[in-house]
Structure formats: C-alpha cells, structure tokens
Design an enzyme around this catalytic site. Structure first.
Site, PDB file in Angstrom:
ATOM      1  N   LYS A 107       5.101  13.161   2.149  1.00  0.00           N
ATOM      2  CA  LYS A 107       4.537  11.885   1.761  1.00  0.00           C
ATOM      3  C   LYS A 107       4.725  11.699   0.257  1.00  0.00           C
ATOM      4  O   LYS A 107       5.051  12.645  -0.448  1.00  0.00           O
ATOM      5  CB  LYS A 107       3.041  11.823   2.105  1.00  0.00           C
ATOM      6  CG  LYS A 107       2.781  11.839   3.609  1.00  0.00           C
ATOM      7  CD  LYS A 107       1.295  11.899   3.966  1.00  0.00           C
ATOM      8  CE  LYS A 107       0.438  10.918   3.212  1.00  0.00           C
ATOM      9  NZ  LYS A 107       0.928   9.527   3.331  1.00  0.00           N
ATOM     10  N   GLY A 166       0.440   6.705   6.420  1.00  0.00           N
ATOM     11  CA  GLY A 166       1.774   6.837   6.984  1.00  0.00           C
ATOM     12  C   GLY A 166       2.426   8.143   6.567  1.00  0.00           C
ATOM     13  O   GLY A 166       1.773   9.055   6.049  1.00  0.00           O
ATOM     14  N   ALA A 167       3.732   8.232   6.778  1.00  0.00           N
ATOM     15  CA  ALA A 167       4.495   9.420   6.389  1.00  0.00           C
ATOM     16  C   ALA A 167       5.931   9.011   6.107  1.00  0.00           C
ATOM     17  O   ALA A 167       6.446   8.045   6.692  1.00  0.00           O
ATOM     18  CB  ALA A 167       4.467  10.467   7.496  1.00  0.00           C
ATOM     19  N   GLU A 198      -3.587  10.451  -2.115  1.00  0.00           N
ATOM     20  CA  GLU A 198      -3.507  10.572  -0.659  1.00  0.00           C
ATOM     21  C   GLU A 198      -3.967  11.954  -0.207  1.00  0.00           C
ATOM     22  O   GLU A 198      -4.709  12.089   0.770  1.00  0.00           O
ATOM     23  CB  GLU A 198      -2.069  10.308  -0.196  1.00  0.00           C
ATOM     24  CG  GLU A 198      -1.636   8.862  -0.322  1.00  0.00           C
ATOM     25  CD  GLU A 198      -0.168   8.640  -0.052  1.00  0.00           C
ATOM     26  OE1 GLU A 198       0.232   7.487   0.118  1.00  0.00           O
ATOM     27  OE2 GLU A 198       0.596   9.642  -0.008  1.00  0.00           O
ATOM     28  N   GLY A 216       6.463   8.761  -1.090  1.00  0.00           N
ATOM     29  CA  GLY A 216       7.522   7.832  -1.460  1.00  0.00           C
ATOM     30  C   GLY A 216       7.005   6.652  -2.260  1.00  0.00           C
ATOM     31  O   GLY A 216       7.719   6.087  -3.098  1.00  0.00           O
ATOM     32  N   THR A 218      -1.471   4.531   1.739  1.00  0.00           N
ATOM     33  CA  THR A 218      -0.603   3.654   0.957  1.00  0.00           C
ATOM     34  C   THR A 218       0.749   3.527   1.641  1.00  0.00           C
ATOM     35  O   THR A 218       1.235   4.486   2.245  1.00  0.00           O
ATOM     36  CB  THR A 218      -0.403   4.248  -0.453  1.00  0.00           C
ATOM     37  OG1 THR A 218      -1.670   4.385  -1.090  1.00  0.00           O
ATOM     38  CG2 THR A 218       0.482   3.347  -1.313  1.00  0.00           C
ATOM     39  N   GLY A 219       1.343   2.344   1.541  1.00  0.00           N
ATOM     40  CA  GLY A 219       2.699   2.174   2.045  1.00  0.00           C
ATOM     41  C   GLY A 219       2.829   1.012   3.006  1.00  0.00           C
ATOM     42  O   GLY A 219       1.847   0.358   3.363  1.00  0.00           O
ATOM     43  N   SER A 220       4.054   0.767   3.450  1.00  0.00           N
ATOM     44  CA  SER A 220       4.336  -0.418   4.259  1.00  0.00           C
ATOM     45  C   SER A 220       3.648  -0.376   5.611  1.00  0.00           C
ATOM     46  O   SER A 220       3.148  -1.402   6.101  1.00  0.00           O
ATOM     47  CB  SER A 220       5.851  -0.577   4.441  1.00  0.00           C
ATOM     48  OG  SER A 220       6.413   0.573   5.059  1.00  0.00           O
TER      49      SER A 220
END
Length: 223
Positions: A94, A82-83, A103, A96, A28-30
């Site tokens: 992780k 991601g991180a 995750e 955010g 998950t994430g940008s």
C-alpha cells in the site's frame, strides 16, 4: 464492467462490515473514494470516521460525516482501505497515494481491517508494484543506500516535477525490482533502517478480510 464498476462493487460490499452507530476507519485512494460515497448514504447510522489522509478527511466532511482524530476516537471496530497489491494470504503493498504511515497506524488501531479491491490487484507474489517507503527527509540518501543492499532500486517520488511530500512532511522512496517472497521479514528489515518512518508492506498486520470484485461478483477472502 469497467474498473470503476468493480471498485464500486467492492466498496458497496464493505458497507455490510460497518456496525450501527460506529466509528469507522477510512483509508485513502480511488477505491476508498467509492466507499466514502457509499458511507454517505448511511451516514445517519455512522457515529464518525477516523481518516488516514487529508484527502479522505475532506471527502468525509463534504459528505456530512464527522472526522475524529485517532487520539480522540478510542477503540473502533473496522478500518476499510484499498491495496496496490494483495496476495491470497492478504499481505499487501500500500502507499501508492502516499498515505502509508497513517494507513498503517489506523489499521493497527482497528479491531478488523477490511480491504476492498478489484481483481487486478491480486498477485501471487508482491513486488511488481513499487514498494513505497516513507523517510525522514535528512535520511533519504542513507535509506536509499540501505534499500539497495536489500536488493531494491529506490527512486525519490516526485509530483509535478517537485519532491512529493506526505501529510506528515516526509519524503517517499519507491523501491522497484523486488520479488517479495517473505513480506513479513522484509517489512521488519526495512523498519529497522534508521530514518524509515514506515514502509508500504502490510504483512505483519495484513487485512483480516478482503473483498475482491470480479466480473462474476465480489469474492470474500479471509485469513
């Protein structure tokens, strides 16, 4: 190069770790959003995906990639995520985006965990980024008091002026003020607090490979 260019470069490099006809774990994430875009380009050789959040599941389905529950997927080869921070030893913070529990579960189920990040996420010591802790709502205040005893300053995460609720229906405490020199020990200690579902330290099961995008190219770090 912009930060988005670097994120895209890391995502593109991760495609080399996706086996043919594989079930792929997706975080998950940008940065992961760029990976999903790259995965869509090779969807003919992707069997299905296991997703760590409703947001990523939506993007995967829109890309024409089947999404399986973890219970239905069985063993799978690779998880890409991601991180918010990562050390050269591949321990991470992780969560955010609020998906830390899912995750952590999907990462644990994968044979290999590939982290994709730009160079701004690499730190020598974790803790500048607030450490997310997902908690059962009734335990929020108690857990916060226990986190203070561990040296942190927890804050109840809000979104649009309202308490942030995870996909699991829980609350998140963001813990500031910690210099994390023993990530494995702290991860274990927080997990022992009654009411904690999971915390955002990924040290006991850190990344196996990190693809770090810099202006000079993508560097590969391994355990």
């Amino acid at each position: 190069m912009t930060q988005d260019d670097l994120k895209r470069a890391a995502a593109q490099a991760a495609i080399a770790y996706v086996p043919d006809d594989a079930i792929v774990g997706v975080g998950t994430g940008s940065t992961v959003n760029f990976f999903i875009a790259e995965l869509a380009k090779i969807k003919s050789r992707v069997k299905a995906a296991v997703s760590s959040s409703e947001a990523s599941s939506k993007l995967l389905k829109e890309a024409g990639i089947d999404v399986l529950s973890l219970n239905d997927a069985g063993p799978f080869a690779v998880y890409v995520d991601g991180a918010d921070e990562i050390t050269p030893h591949l321990a991470m913070i992780k969560g955010g985006g609020g998906a830390l529990t899912r995750e952590k579960i999907v990462a644990a189920a994968a044979d290999q965990f590939v982290c994709i990040a730009d160079a701004s996420k690499v730190v020598d010591v974790l803790g500048t980024f607030p450490l997310p802790v997902e908690v059962i709502p009734m335990a929020r205040s108690y857990v916060a008091r226990e986190l203070v005893k561990l040296g942190g300053h927890p804050e109840w995460r809000m979104k649009d002026g309202k308490p942030n609720v995870t996909d699991n229906g829980n609350a998140i405490l963001d813990v500031r003020g910690m210099t994390i020199t023993d990530p494995v020990g702290l991860e274990t200690a927080i997990n022992q607090i009654a009411g904690v579902v999971a915390n955002g330290l990924f040290a006991r099961r850190g990344a196996d490979v990190a693809l770090i995008a810099r202006r000079e190219g993508v560097a590969t770090l391994k355990r």
